[in-house]
Design a protein around this motif. Structure first.
Motif, PDB file in Angstrom:
ATOM      1  N   PRO A  30      15.825 -30.134 -41.508  1.00 44.92           N
ATOM      2  CA  PRO A  30      16.083 -30.175 -43.054  1.00 44.92           C
ATOM      3  C   PRO A  30      16.976 -28.989 -43.394  1.00 44.92           C
ATOM      4  O   PRO A  30      17.025 -28.093 -42.534  1.00 44.92           O
ATOM      5  CB  PRO A  30      15.779 -30.509 -43.446  1.00 44.92           C
ATOM      6  CG  PRO A  30      14.297 -29.148 -42.743  1.00 44.92           C
ATOM      7  CD  PRO A  30      14.694 -29.335 -41.471  1.00 44.92           C
ATOM      8  N   ILE A  31      17.116 -29.500 -44.562  1.00 46.80           N
ATOM      9  CA  ILE A  31      18.458 -27.998 -45.391  1.00 46.80           C
ATOM     10  C   ILE A  31      16.874 -26.951 -45.803  1.00 46.80           C
ATOM     11  O   ILE A  31      15.923 -27.674 -46.540  1.00 46.80           O
ATOM     12  CB  ILE A  31      18.591 -28.450 -46.545  1.00 46.80           C
ATOM     13  CG1 ILE A  31      20.445 -28.679 -45.272  1.00 46.80           C
ATOM     14  CG2 ILE A  31      19.463 -26.734 -47.034  1.00 46.80           C
ATOM     15  CD1 ILE A  31      21.095 -28.395 -45.271  1.00 46.80           C
ATOM     16  N   SER A  32      16.190 -26.226 -44.824  1.00 50.65           N
ATOM     17  CA  SER A  32      14.726 -25.668 -45.313  1.00 50.65           C
ATOM     18  C   SER A  32      14.644 -24.469 -44.133  1.00 50.65           C
ATOM     19  O   SER A  32      15.329 -24.204 -42.957  1.00 50.65           O
ATOM     20  CB  SER A  32      13.625 -26.820 -45.408  1.00 50.65           C
ATOM     21  OG  SER A  32      12.847 -26.784 -43.493  1.00 50.65           O
ATOM     22  N   ALA A  33      13.385 -24.028 -44.669  1.00 51.84           N
ATOM     23  CA  ALA A  33      12.797 -22.230 -43.834  1.00 51.84           C
ATOM     24  C   ALA A  33      12.889 -22.886 -41.870  1.00 51.84           C
ATOM     25  O   ALA A  33      13.517 -22.594 -40.957  1.00 51.84           O
ATOM     26  CB  ALA A  33      12.176 -22.033 -44.604  1.00 51.84           C
ATOM     27  N   ALA A 177       9.350 -25.211 -47.024  1.00 54.17           N
ATOM     28  CA  ALA A 177      10.253 -23.372 -48.151  1.00 54.17           C
ATOM     29  C   ALA A 177      11.432 -23.778 -47.423  1.00 54.17           C
ATOM     30  O   ALA A 177      11.505 -24.385 -46.417  1.00 54.17           O
ATOM     31  CB  ALA A 177       9.294 -22.204 -46.967  1.00 54.17           C
ATOM     32  N   PRO A 178      11.752 -23.149 -48.395  1.00 53.91           N
ATOM     33  CA  PRO A 178      11.266 -22.895 -49.865  1.00 53.91           C
ATOM     34  C   PRO A 178      11.799 -23.492 -50.846  1.00 53.91           C
ATOM     35  O   PRO A 178      11.388 -23.184 -52.016  1.00 53.91           O
ATOM     36  CB  PRO A 178      12.938 -20.968 -50.104  1.00 53.91           C
ATOM     37  CG  PRO A 178      13.649 -22.589 -49.394  1.00 53.91           C
ATOM     38  CD  PRO A 178      13.554 -23.224 -48.284  1.00 53.91           C
ATOM     39  N   PHE A 179      11.546 -24.601 -50.824  1.00 48.70           N
ATOM     40  CA  PHE A 179      11.881 -25.857 -51.896  1.00 48.70           C
ATOM     41  C   PHE A 179      10.323 -26.408 -52.251  1.00 48.70           C
ATOM     42  O   PHE A 179       9.959 -25.711 -53.818  1.00 48.70           O
ATOM     43  CB  PHE A 179      12.879 -26.898 -51.869  1.00 48.70           C
ATOM     44  CG  PHE A 179      13.854 -26.693 -51.001  1.00 48.70           C
ATOM     45  CD1 PHE A 179      15.173 -26.207 -51.555  1.00 48.70           C
ATOM     46  CD2 PHE A 179      14.325 -26.997 -49.355  1.00 48.70           C
ATOM     47  CE1 PHE A 179      16.219 -25.766 -51.404  1.00 48.70           C
ATOM     48  CE2 PHE A 179      15.372 -26.186 -49.183  1.00 48.70           C
ATOM     49  CZ  PHE A 179      15.868 -26.197 -49.843  1.00 48.70           C
ATOM     50  N   ARG A 253      20.757 -22.166 -50.763  1.00 49.20           N
ATOM     51  CA  ARG A 253      21.252 -21.406 -52.040  1.00 49.20           C
ATOM     52  C   ARG A 253      19.919 -20.368 -53.264  1.00 49.20           C
ATOM     53  O   ARG A 253      19.958 -21.435 -53.941  1.00 49.20           O
ATOM     54  CB  ARG A 253      22.318 -21.996 -52.346  1.00 49.20           C
ATOM     55  CG  ARG A 253      23.319 -22.623 -51.718  1.00 49.20           C
ATOM     56  CD  ARG A 253      24.025 -24.085 -52.710  1.00 49.20           C
ATOM     57  NE  ARG A 253      24.967 -24.445 -51.928  1.00 49.20           N
ATOM     58  CZ  ARG A 253      25.912 -25.672 -51.623  1.00 49.20           C
ATOM     59  NH1 ARG A 253      25.662 -27.107 -53.368  1.00 49.20           N
ATOM     60  NH2 ARG A 253      26.908 -26.286 -50.684  1.00 49.20           N
ATOM     61  N   GLN A 254      18.668 -20.788 -52.295  1.00 52.03           N
ATOM     62  CA  GLN A 254      17.922 -20.099 -52.870  1.00 52.03           C
ATOM     63  C   GLN A 254      17.886 -17.906 -52.880  1.00 52.03           C
ATOM     64  O   GLN A 254      18.454 -17.657 -52.244  1.00 52.03           O
ATOM     65  CB  GLN A 254      16.623 -19.965 -52.912  1.00 52.03           C
ATOM     66  CG  GLN A 254      15.698 -21.863 -52.486  1.00 52.03           C
ATOM     67  CD  GLN A 254      16.123 -22.229 -53.923  1.00 52.03           C
ATOM     68  OE1 GLN A 254      15.519 -21.653 -54.484  1.00 52.03           O
ATOM     69  NE2 GLN A 254      16.993 -23.008 -54.413  1.00 52.03           N
ATOM     70  N   ILE A 255      18.322 -17.828 -54.362  1.00 47.06           N
ATOM     71  CA  ILE A 255      18.378 -16.378 -54.745  1.00 47.06           C
ATOM     72  C   ILE A 255      17.495 -15.300 -55.450  1.00 47.06           C
ATOM     73  O   ILE A 255      17.503 -14.000 -55.292  1.00 47.06           O
ATOM     74  CB  ILE A 255      19.951 -16.252 -55.601  1.00 47.06           C
ATOM     75  CG1 ILE A 255      20.164 -17.239 -56.602  1.00 47.06           C
ATOM     76  CG2 ILE A 255      21.121 -16.648 -54.706  1.00 47.06           C
ATOM     77  CD1 ILE A 255      20.940 -16.783 -57.991  1.00 47.06           C
TER      78      ILE A 255
END
Length: 328
Positions: A30-33, A177-179, A253-255
């Motif tokens: 996925p779009i994740s760690a 993560a990170p969500f 896109r987590q800052i």
């Protein structure tokens, strides 16, 4: 003049390497760690280091990756879990060739008013797709807490799932993560965490490299190169925190520094240094897939675990001393 000649030779060498690189389509999720090693490999040019020109293609759910591979659209991809098992039992030739994460790392994130698993009765819980790893994770939660009456909603990608949750279309989602950290910071509750799965002894291989046997037989060097690039990416998670966080921020896109820090610590905790596929990481998937009626139980029981994986590529890498040298 000497510097000009050196520059020309360098450009020529790079061009020659690019021309020699093997093009590889690499579907991932996925779009994740969980995808961090491959993003690092891309950003650090580890694919090029091992002679590959990799086109990373994001796919919203693991079953779609398996379908695409069986359809000839890719020879190697990211994956593991129930879709791999279903593919083998249905006669597909996709097998696991490396492990990056051998246990559940997803969480059930819910609205704050949902305080216990018993509160899930009648609630709408979002998963990416039926038969995908989030579906399997939710089924494990149902079994673990003996909860009935949950309404499953297919929400698609991670972004779509989070949007569905924020708009009140679902009461909870399966994500990682990170969500998980982002949503908890926004006030949502982590009702079931990866630690809960470990305490309950629920484990299963959810991420790694998969390949078609028909493809790998003709492209063995590509599979070995992909494993090496992946492991280089994993090493960077352990030894280069700054770079790992920068890559994580770019792709997710987590800052928020706090969330990036939490996610990096999470990644260090879940990724393994030896990618060997173990029967113990496959067996729970087969057993639980049969229990959840995702596959034919009789066929699953008669199929040897060795049908789901091929460690010959990793064994070759180990014999060469490459893996030991990587972690020295």
């Amino acid at each position: 003049m000497a510097s000009v000649i050196t520059a020309i030779l360098l450009v020529s060498a790079l061009a020659s390497t690019a021309l020699a690189a093997t093009k590889v389509s690499f579907p991932f999720t996925p779009i994740s760690a969980a995808s961090l090693p491959w993003w690092i490999a891309k950003e650090s040019r580890y694919y090029e280091k091992y002679g590959l020109d990799v086109d990373m293609i994001y796919v919203g759910a693991s079953p779609v990756i398996i379908q695409a591979m069986l359809g000839g659209q890719a020879g190697v991809g990211a994956g593991g879990g129930p879709p791999l098992v279903s593919n083998v039992l249905q006669g597909g030739d996709v097998v696991q060739v490396a492990t990056t994460v051998p246990y559940a790392i997803q969480s059930l994130i819910v609205k704050p008013e949902i305080r216990t698993p018993a509160d899930l009765v009648g609630k709408r819980i979002g998963i990416s797709r039926l038969g995908a790893i989030p579906h399997f994770t939710l089924q494990a939660i149902v079994k673990l807490h003996n909860v009935q009456g949950i309404n499953i909603v297919q929400t698609g990608t991670t972004t779509q799932a989070i949007t569905s949750l924020s708009q009140g279309l679902v009461d909870g989602i399966i994500t990682s993560a990170p969500f998980t950290f982002r949503l908890m910071k926004d006030g949502y509750r982590e009702l079931v965490s990866p630690k809960d799965f470990r305490k309950a002894g629920i484990e299963f291989l959810i991420q790694g490299l998969v390949t078609r046997k028909s493809y790998a037989g003709k492209n063995r060097e590509v599979i070995i190169a992909m494993i090496k690039a992946t492991m280089e990416g994993i090493k960077q998670i352990f030894v280069n925190e700054k770079h790992a966080k920068a890559v994580l921020a770019k792709y997710t896109r987590q800052i928020d520094p706090e969330i990036l820090d939490q996610t990096h610590k999470f990644a260090v905790d879940v990724f393994i240094k030896d990618p060997t596929v173990t029967p113990g990481s496959i067996q729970p998937i087969v057993q639980q897939s049969a229990q959840f009626n995702l596959v034919d139980a009789k066929l699953a029981g008669s199929t040897p675990l060795s049908a789901y994986y091929d460690n010959s590529y990793i064994d070759e890498i180990k014999r060469s001393g490459w893996l030991a040298e990587l972690w020295r």
